[in-house]
Design a protein around this motif. Structure first.
Motif, short mmCIF file in Angstrom:
data_model
loop_
_atom_site.label_atom_id
_atom_site.label_comp_id
_atom_site.label_asym_id
_atom_site.label_seq_id
_atom_site.Cartn_x
_atom_site.Cartn_y
_atom_site.Cartn_z
N PRO A 152 4.99 45.51 -7.73
CA PRO A 152 5.07 46.96 -7.95
C PRO A 152 4.27 47.39 -9.17
O PRO A 152 4.24 46.66 -10.18
N LEU A 153 3.66 48.53 -9.07
CA LEU A 153 2.76 49.01 -10.12
C LEU A 153 3.44 49.07 -11.48
O LEU A 153 2.86 48.71 -12.50
N HIS A 154 4.70 49.53 -11.50
CA HIS A 154 5.38 49.65 -12.80
C HIS A 154 5.57 48.30 -13.46
O HIS A 154 5.48 48.16 -14.67
N ARG A 155 5.78 47.24 -12.62
CA ARG A 155 5.90 45.89 -13.18
C ARG A 155 4.56 45.42 -13.73
O ARG A 155 4.48 44.84 -14.81
N GLN A 156 3.52 45.67 -12.98
CA GLN A 156 2.16 45.33 -13.42
C GLN A 156 1.86 45.99 -14.76
O GLN A 156 1.36 45.35 -15.70
N GLN A 157 2.20 47.28 -14.83
CA GLN A 157 1.90 48.03 -16.06
C GLN A 157 2.72 47.51 -17.23
O GLN A 157 2.21 47.40 -18.36
N ALA A 158 3.98 47.17 -16.96
CA ALA A 158 4.85 46.67 -18.03
C ALA A 158 4.30 45.34 -18.57
O ALA A 158 4.22 45.13 -19.78
N LEU A 159 3.90 44.44 -17.65
CA LEU A 159 3.34 43.15 -18.08
C LEU A 159 2.04 43.35 -18.86
O LEU A 159 1.84 42.74 -19.91
N SER A 160 1.17 44.20 -18.35
CA SER A 160 -0.10 44.47 -19.04
C SER A 160 0.15 44.99 -20.44
O SER A 160 -0.52 44.57 -21.40
N ALA A 161 1.13 45.87 -20.57
CA ALA A 161 1.43 46.46 -21.88
C ALA A 161 1.91 45.37 -22.84
O ALA A 161 1.52 45.34 -24.01
N LYS A 162 2.74 44.46 -22.32
CA LYS A 162 3.24 43.38 -23.18
C LYS A 162 2.11 42.45 -23.63
O LYS A 162 2.09 41.99 -24.77
N ILE A 163 1.20 42.17 -22.72
CA ILE A 163 0.05 41.31 -23.07
C ILE A 163 -0.80 42.00 -24.14
O ILE A 163 -1.17 41.40 -25.15
N ARG A 164 -1.06 43.28 -23.89
CA ARG A 164 -1.92 44.02 -24.81
C ARG A 164 -1.28 44.12 -26.20
O ARG A 164 -1.98 44.20 -27.21
N ALA A 165 0.04 44.07 -26.24
CA ALA A 165 0.74 44.21 -27.52
C ALA A 165 0.78 42.89 -28.31
O ALA A 165 1.17 42.87 -29.47
N LEU A 166 0.37 41.80 -27.66
CA LEU A 166 0.41 40.50 -28.35
C LEU A 166 -0.54 40.50 -29.54
O LEU A 166 -1.67 40.98 -29.45
N ARG A 167 -0.06 39.94 -30.64
CA ARG A 167 -0.97 39.73 -31.77
C ARG A 167 -1.65 38.38 -31.60
O ARG A 167 -1.01 37.42 -31.20
N LEU A 168 -2.91 38.33 -31.91
CA LEU A 168 -3.67 37.08 -31.75
C LEU A 168 -3.97 36.45 -33.11
O LEU A 168 -4.04 37.15 -34.11
N PRO A 169 -4.16 35.13 -33.13
CA PRO A 169 -4.40 34.42 -34.40
C PRO A 169 -5.60 34.98 -35.16
O PRO A 169 -5.59 35.05 -36.39
N ALA A 170 -6.65 35.35 -34.45
CA ALA A 170 -7.86 35.82 -35.13
C ALA A 170 -7.76 37.29 -35.49
O ALA A 170 -8.73 37.89 -35.95
N ASP A 173 -6.08 42.31 -30.65
CA ASP A 173 -5.25 41.96 -29.50
C ASP A 173 -6.15 41.66 -28.31
O ASP A 173 -7.36 41.86 -28.36
N PRO A 174 -5.56 41.10 -27.23
CA PRO A 174 -6.38 40.64 -26.10
C PRO A 174 -7.30 41.73 -25.59
O PRO A 174 -6.86 42.86 -25.37
N GLU A 175 -8.56 41.39 -25.44
CA GLU A 175 -9.53 42.38 -24.98
C GLU A 175 -9.73 42.30 -23.48
O GLU A 175 -9.95 43.30 -22.82
N GLY A 176 -9.66 41.07 -22.96
CA GLY A 176 -9.91 40.87 -21.53
C GLY A 176 -8.87 41.62 -20.70
O GLY A 176 -7.74 41.82 -21.12
N GLU A 177 -9.31 42.04 -19.55
CA GLU A 177 -8.42 42.74 -18.63
C GLU A 177 -7.43 41.77 -17.98
O GLU A 177 -7.73 40.58 -17.84
N LEU A 178 -6.29 42.27 -17.60
CA LEU A 178 -5.35 41.48 -16.81
C LEU A 178 -5.37 42.05 -15.40
O LEU A 178 -5.08 43.23 -15.20
N LEU A 179 -5.76 41.23 -14.44
CA LEU A 179 -5.86 41.70 -13.06
C LEU A 179 -4.78 41.05 -12.20
O LEU A 179 -4.51 39.86 -12.35
N PHE A 180 -4.18 41.83 -11.34
CA PHE A 180 -3.13 41.31 -10.45
C PHE A 180 -3.71 41.16 -9.05
O PHE A 180 -4.33 42.09 -8.52
N ARG A 181 -3.52 39.98 -8.49
CA ARG A 181 -4.01 39.73 -7.15
C ARG A 181 -3.00 38.84 -6.41
O ARG A 181 -2.13 38.22 -7.04
N ARG A 182 -3.18 38.76 -5.12
CA ARG A 182 -2.34 37.90 -4.31
C ARG A 182 -3.28 36.95 -3.57
O ARG A 182 -4.40 37.34 -3.23
#
Ligand SMILES: [Zn+2]
Length: 331
Positions: A152-170, A173-182
């Motif tokens: 579901p789109l809302h789950r995709q968006q929630a996961l993407s938001a969490k990834i984007r919010a991650l702090r990185l060592p350098a 935050d993550p620049e690459g896109e997160l794509l959902f596929r089956r």
């Protein structure tokens, strides 16, 4: 006493002579000839079946000996005295050592130098080339081996938001896109494209379920992205492609292999460890435990053992060891 035919190297005249060892010298005596030649200056032909063997002297003269056994006896009697045969053996030994050295160097080059060179080159690939490779790879896979996600789109968006919010060592935050596929063929898996885009498959989300563990899996993929592992894989598999990509600006040979290579990415254990270590750092930095990744891997491994050839295990070997290592490091 050993009989031989003596040729002076100038005329066709053949003289019958006797050969004898005389201290460090080979003594040749016969029809109007009397020579003493140091054994060190005598070159003996290799044995070729029963053919007469020749003893060559530095002035071009030579002897032909038919009595091979007699010659062996003469040579071995000399070998002890002046180490002449020893020298030959030493030469053979040093040739063998050189050969071994060449083999070892070639092996070392393959094992250590090539990965190093490839890692270096992968970090130098221009962003525009990585981007092109990624887009072309997706284009080749979409509608083929990759289908639209049913998450579901809302789950995709929630996961993407969490990834984007991650702090990185350098930092950042993550620049690459997160794509959902089956994917029906690829099962529970995720993979990273050369530009850092991460493709996450429905089955992986469905198997892991828990967001923090999914995040941990994506943190591992971020590790692959951070180390340019996808590019390393492509470059290692295509040395010609490397050359073309850099010097001609033509990436077509890389493009040809990219989809298959990236989807079936089988990284070396070293690269997997690097990605795990990166994931552990990211998780800690964001107040999470590296055990989350271990738990996620466990779920993937278990789901795989239930059946199916493809999936995370096929591209991520040595999973049990990685789980153990992650649990140990998080203690
Ligand atoms: Zn991996």
């Amino acid at each position: 006493m050993l009989t031989a035919e003596y040729f002076d190297g100038h005329s066709t005249r053949v003289r019958v002579v006797n050969l004898e060892a005389d201290g460090q010298f080979l003594s040749i005596a016969g029809e109007d000839i009397e020579r003493h030649i140091p054994f060190g200056e005598v070159k003996v032909d290799e044995r070729l079946g029963r053919a007469p063997r020749r003893l060559h002297f530095s002035d071009g003269a030579f002897c032909a000996v038919r009595d091979l056994r007699g010659l062996d006896a003469l040579l071995s009697s000399v070998a002890h005295r002046d180490g002449w045969v020893d020298r030959l053996q030493r030469r053979a030994r040093s040739a063998l050592i050189s050969l071994v050295a060449v083999v070892v160097l070639a092996f070392a080059g393959y094992v250590w130098v090539l990965p190093w060179a490839v890692a270096w080159a992968a970090a130098k690939v221009p962003a525009v080339v990585s981007r092109q490779l990624s887009m072309e790879t997706l284009r080749a896979l979409d509608g083929n081996i990759l289908l639209p996600s049913r998450i579901p789109l809302h789950r995709q968006q929630a996961l993407s938001a969490k990834i984007r919010a991650l702090r990185l060592p350098a930092g950042g935050d993550p620049e690459g896109e997160l794509l959902f596929r089956r994917s029906l063929q690829l099962g529970a898996n995720a993979f990273t494209l050369p530009d850092g885009t991460i493709v996450i498959l429905d089955d992986l989300i469905n198997v892991i379920e828990e967001d923090r563990q999914i995040l941990a899996t994506i943190a591992h993929e971020l590790g692959h992205a951070h180390g340019h592992h996808g590019l390393q894989l492509l470059l290692q598999g295509s040395v010609v492609g490397t050359f073309l990509a850099f010097y001609v600006g033509d990436v077509s040979s890389l493009l040809a292999v990219a989809p298959a290579t990236l989807v079936h990415a089988s990284y070396s254990r070293k690269l997997e460890e690097q990605a795990d270590a990166y994931a552990a750092t990211v998780l800690r930095l964001n107040g999470m435990s590296p055990t989350l990744l271990a738990d996620a891997l466990k779920k993937l491994a278990d789901s795989h053992r239930g059946g199916g050839d493809m999936g995370y295990l096929s591209t991520h070997p040595a999973i049990d060891e990685r789980i153990r290592h992650l649990r140990e490091t998080s203690r």
